[in-house]
Design an enzyme around this catalytic site. Structure first.
Site, PDB file in Angstrom:
ATOM      1  CB  THR A 100      -0.938   0.001   1.217  1.00 61.64           C
ATOM      2  OG1 THR A 100      -1.821  -1.118   1.127  1.00 61.64           O
ATOM      3  CG2 THR A 100      -1.751   1.282   1.286  1.00 61.64           C
ATOM      4  CG  ASN A 141      -5.001  -5.656  -1.570  1.00 61.82           C
ATOM      5  OD1 ASN A 141      -3.942  -5.136  -1.237  1.00 61.82           O
ATOM      6  ND2 ASN A 141      -6.010  -5.795  -0.732  1.00 61.82           N
ATOM      7  CB  THR A 186      34.434 -39.843 -10.771  1.00 59.95           C
ATOM      8  OG1 THR A 186      35.394 -40.898 -10.563  1.00 59.95           O
ATOM      9  CG2 THR A 186      33.981 -39.855 -12.226  1.00 59.95           C
ATOM     10  CB  SER A 317      47.752 -11.245  -3.122  1.00 63.26           C
ATOM     11  OG  SER A 317      48.314 -11.203  -1.827  1.00 63.26           O
TER      12      SER A 317
END
Length: 466
Positions: A100, A141, A186, A317
């Site tokens: 609102t 709304n 894997t 760095s």
């Protein structure tokens, strides 16, 4: 001349800066929800403005709004949509009241701009009233949820485009790296050989799924509850208005919007945003996988895998000169984590709606639009600053592959698993390649060894003949 004006509402009076186009409702909301300096998403605001413009046109056609008022409101909306008044929208995105406050912020800015265009002074709401004129035939709304959908559709299209570009770049890398044979892994341990191109082909396919899912979710976002007013029953909106407003907002946005066949449902339920956010989360998960893979393959460059090279973009760095970090991948990862956390907020807020309304739609809007915008920018930068500039270190890839015992898998069909395992262990302990061990020990002829370990053959389906 005073530098402020007095505005009144049912709670009393407030001093409003004379330069401001917002009014007392916006001012109270600003004070109540001053959590941070952040403001509501501008795409959401402009979507609300488009609804106000479309509504003014329909109310004018139906005779509910006089010509001068309607045209002044439309002109004000156009001014806002041009970007000239973005600073007038002062309400924090996390606001009570189911949106609102933001709706009133928009109503007041439009009204005061329209008042000035008709020769009045800001705050003279007898000329143009934020509620009676700008908000005519509407409620927060039905306006707020519709604006959420419009803003999300806009972002959906942009993200789908960026993902298509990323997919294309990954496919180009798939072709470029098609002959780069490398060690598969894997659980981070040596596995069967694969080409770098095959890995990038898998990335491209994953992004393709994301692009298609996000493109398709627009269909779910097109259904609006405009005309439903407060709870979807349409009180204070005529049937003519309800039918016309959807067509007018379609014309205004250019999107294929449609009226919900049950406005009550579309007013109270926010599950469509959970669905859309879930697809953004899936996209984030794929970006996390790809980014982490690239960081791992580019690690080092001397003490890690170093199978691919990333373009140096900045020093890495303050204490280690020459260090360069995979900063774009790290940025993408952080964006992806944020998208996933936003998805949780959206899910919880959508489920917290009660009866005829969800009071937490501002959080849903803020979170999903943030996720869209972060992904749009992150995917673009990932594509242009990382993927397109990647290079392969073919020599390093070949070295790892040839020194790995995983190549013993090609011997299973000829020598059996146990013998292949024995050869792998002995080659490893002797610190020589499987190929060299087979030749040195005279286990197989050299020409047969070369055929068995042919790169194309071992990265495609097939069995060896005994």
């Amino acid at each position: 001349m005073n530098d402020y004006r007095i505005e009144k509402d049912s709670l009393g009076e407030a001093e409003i800066n004379n330069a401001a186009y917002y009014g007392i409702n916006s001012f109270r909301a600003y004070k109540n929800f001053a959590l941070t300096e952040e403001k509501s998403n501008i795409s959401l605001i402009r979507s609300i403005v488009r609804i106000k413009k479309a509504s003014a046109k329909v109310n004018k056609i139906l005779g509910y709004l006089g010509k001068d008022k309607a045209e002044a409101i439309i002109k004000s909306c156009d001014g806002i949509l041009s970007g000239d008044y973005d600073d007038e929208f002062i309400v924090h995105p996390l606001q009570g009241g189911a949106g609102t406050s933001l709706n009133m912020n928009v109503n007041e800015v439009i009204a005061n701009l329209a008042i000035e265009s008709l020769g009045g002074t800001k705050g003279e709401y007898g000329i143009i009233n934020p509620l009676d004129d700008v908000n005519l035939s509407q409620s927060t709304n039905d306006v707020f949820p519709t604006a959420m959908r419009i803003a999300c559709i806009e972002k959906t299209r942009l993200l789908a485009e960026r993902l298509a570009e990323l997919q294309s770049s990954l496919q180009k890398k798939e072709e470029e790296f098609a002959t780069v044979l490398k060690l598969g892994r894997t659980q981070l341990m040596d596995a069967l050989p694969i080409t770098l191109g095959q890995e990038f082909g898998a990335y491209a396919r994953a992004i393709s799924r994301d692009r298609w899912r996000i493109y398709k979710v627009e269909e779910r976002l097109r259904e609006t509850n405009l005309g439903g007013t407060a709870i979807g029953t349409g009180l204070n909106a005529s049937l003519e208005y309800i039918y016309r407003i959807t067509e007018e907002i379609k014309n205004e946005t250019g999107y294929g919007l449609s009226r919900s066949d049950l406005l009550v449902d579309t007013t109270q339920n926010m599950d469509v945003f959970v669905e859309a956010s879930g697809l953004l989360k899936a996209c984030a998960a794929n970006l996390i996988k790809i980014s982490n893979d690239l960081r791992l393959m580019a690690s080092g460059p001397k003490g890690g895998l170093g199978e691919i090279k990333m373009k140096a973009l900045q020093q890495g760095s303050t204490i280690m000169p020459g260090k360069v970090n995979p900063v774009i991948c790290e940025m993408v990862l952080q964006v992806s984590y944020k998208v996933i956390s936003n998805d949780l907020a959206i899910t919880m807020a959508a489920g917290a709606g009660q009866l005829e309304l969800n009071a937490f739609s501002p959080l849903i809007a803020h979170s999903i639009l943030e996720s869209f915008e972060l992904l749009i920018k992150a995917v673009e930068k990932f594509d242009k600053l990382c993927i397109r500039t990647l290079e392969a270190d073919e020599e390093r890839c070949r070295e790892y592959l040839e020194r790995s015992t995983s190549l013993s898998a090609v011997l299973i069909d000829i020598l059996g698993y146990e013998k292949a395992s024995e050869i792998a262990i002995e080659a490893f302990e002797s610190d020589i390649t499987i190929k060299d061990y087979l030749t040195a020990e005279g286990i197989l002829p050299e020409d047969q060894v070369e055929k068995l370990f042919d790169g194309y053959r071992i990265t495609n389906p097939g069995r060896s003949k005994k």
